[in-house]
Scaffold this motif. Structure first.
Motif, mmCIF file in Angstrom:
data_model
loop_
_atom_site.group_PDB
_atom_site.id
_atom_site.type_symbol
_atom_site.label_atom_id
_atom_site.label_comp_id
_atom_site.label_asym_id
_atom_site.label_seq_id
_atom_site.Cartn_x
_atom_site.Cartn_y
_atom_site.Cartn_z
ATOM 1 N N UNK A 156 11.593 6.649 10.546
ATOM 2 C CA UNK A 156 12.952 6.295 10.972
ATOM 3 C C UNK A 156 13.535 7.336 11.919
ATOM 4 N N UNK A 157 13.423 8.586 11.547
ATOM 5 C CA UNK A 157 14.136 9.641 12.258
ATOM 6 C C UNK A 157 13.280 10.373 13.293
ATOM 7 N N UNK A 158 11.989 10.067 13.355
ATOM 8 C CA UNK A 158 11.118 10.785 14.299
ATOM 9 C C UNK A 158 10.353 9.873 15.256
ATOM 10 N N UNK A 159 10.141 8.606 14.876
ATOM 11 C CA UNK A 159 9.280 7.748 15.688
ATOM 12 C C UNK A 159 9.932 6.434 16.108
ATOM 13 N N UNK A 160 11.139 6.175 15.672
ATOM 14 C CA UNK A 160 11.764 4.876 15.944
ATOM 15 C C UNK A 160 13.111 5.059 16.640
ATOM 16 N N UNK A 177 0.854 -1.200 0.000
ATOM 17 C CA UNK A 177 0.000 0.000 0.000
ATOM 18 C C UNK A 177 0.883 1.241 0.000
ATOM 19 N N UNK A 178 0.680 2.113 -0.967
ATOM 20 C CA UNK A 178 1.525 3.300 -1.119
ATOM 21 C C UNK A 178 1.331 4.263 0.046
ATOM 22 N N UNK A 179 2.425 4.649 0.711
ATOM 23 C CA UNK A 179 2.342 5.588 1.847
ATOM 24 C C UNK A 179 3.344 6.741 1.690
ATOM 25 N N UNK A 180 3.989 6.835 0.553
ATOM 26 C CA UNK A 180 4.890 7.950 0.301
ATOM 27 C C UNK A 180 6.142 7.896 1.166
ATOM 28 N N UNK A 181 6.460 9.009 1.812
ATOM 29 C CA UNK A 181 7.688 9.137 2.600
ATOM 30 C C UNK A 181 7.497 8.755 4.069
ATOM 31 N N UNK A 182 6.389 8.125 4.406
ATOM 32 C CA UNK A 182 6.104 7.808 5.816
ATOM 33 C C UNK A 182 7.180 6.926 6.442
ATOM 34 N N UNK A 183 7.695 5.941 5.686
ATOM 35 C CA UNK A 183 8.733 5.057 6.242
ATOM 36 C C UNK A 183 9.988 5.849 6.614
ATOM 37 N N UNK A 184 10.371 6.774 5.763
ATOM 38 C CA UNK A 184 11.579 7.562 6.012
ATOM 39 C C UNK A 184 11.354 8.540 7.171
ATOM 40 N N UNK A 185 10.150 9.090 7.257
ATOM 41 C CA UNK A 185 9.837 9.995 8.369
ATOM 42 C C UNK A 185 9.846 9.237 9.694
#
Length: 298
Positions: free
Chosen positions: A58-62, A48-56
């Motif tokens: 990484x650096x803000x929620x993980x 499912x397409x979520x855009x840049x959510x994975x990259x965001x």
């Protein structure tokens, strides 16, 4: 004309297996991982397409991602220089005329052949165990035993020691570089009264600098991709307290343990960018310390 086409056909036929393998196992997976990095994908349902959510994320929620990045940088920047220094020292020791030098080179290269294997990682766990040979040696020296598997810092240094032990490939490349330095340079320096350290810093290091550049780049790339030792020694957990949670191990856990394949693909591309940046920095810095005879030296 017909004969020329026939020769081309045979050529394509012979390189066909390589082209098919390259497409199937390299190009297509690379393109697929780039697409998955912008999706939420668990291997069992359509992405499912979520855009840049994975990259965001990484650096803000993980926080574990940032911790794995920190651990990996420590592993690389501590392990690679020590490994190269140790490899150079051994190469210089082996760069002598001796009947047994061939045997010595083989013995020193063996750890690089088996150093990343599962068996050696298990052996490393035993060596650094509470009753292992390392703690026994420390006891003989009057030093308190170290709980290598109970202290995050000690566990990470245990991995670094293993990476240093795998110096054989770098050592052989250094040895080849040392063999290419003309003996006349050292003879002229000896006539001028140069000491060992003057010869080392004025002749050996400058002449060996292109080899050092190559080894530094290759070892840095390899260190970022280290997986097997961290997985085996920590039993796949990255413990204690995520002390051995290297980047590649955390990527594996996200993709094949938590089934966050989209997130793992995004992590892989970030790793690629980090390695590309570091490699570029090393290349750019080389103009200040790498000596090329063809360019008249720098």
């Amino acid at each position: 004309m017909q004969s020329h086409m026939k020769q081309n056909l045979w050529g394509y036929l012979f390189i066909g297996p390589f082209i098919i393998g390259f497409l199937a196992f390299t190009i297509i997976p690379i393109i697929s991982s780039l697409y998955f990095s912008f999706t939420s994908y668990d291997l069992f349902s359509p992405p499912r397409w979520i855009g840049l959510d994975n990259f965001t994320k990484m650096f803000t929620e993980d926080p574990r991602y940032l911790h794995s990045l920190k651990i990996t940088f420590i592993y690389v920047f501590a392990g690679v220089p020590l490994r190269l220094a140790f490899a150079l020292i051994v190469a210089m020791l082996l760069n002598t005329a001796s009947r047994a030098v061939g045997l010595y080179r083989t013995m020193y290269y063996l750890p690089s052949l088996i150093g990343g294997s599962v068996a050696v990682a298990i052996m490393w766990r035993q060596i650094f165990g509470d009753d292992g040979i390392v703690n026994l040696a420390l006891g003989v020296l009057g030093v308190d035993p170290v709980r290598w598997f109970g202290n995050p810092t000690a566990a990470l240094w245990m991995l670094i020691f293993l990476s240093i032990w795998q110096f054989g490939s770098s050592m052989l490349i250094f040895l080849a570089g040392l063999k290419s330095i003309p003996l006349s340079y050292y003879e002229a320096a000896s006539v001028d009264g140069a000491s060992f350290f003057q010869k080392f810093f004025k002749i050996t290091l400058p002449m060996l600098s292109p080899v050092i550049l190559f080894n530094a780049i290759m070892q840095t790339i390899g260190a970022f991709m280290t997986f097997v030792p961290a997985f085996i020694i920590s039993k796949g957990t990255g413990g204690p307290l995520d002390g051995t949670l290297l980047y590649s191990l955390y990527l594996f856990k996200q993709g094949f343990e938590f089934f966050h394949m989209g997130y793992a693909s995004a992590m892989a591309w970030v790793m690629l960018i980090i390695i590309a940046i570091l490699t570029s920095v090393i290349f750019l810095s080389s103009r200040f310390w790498v000596h090329y005879e063809s360019e008249g030296g720098r």
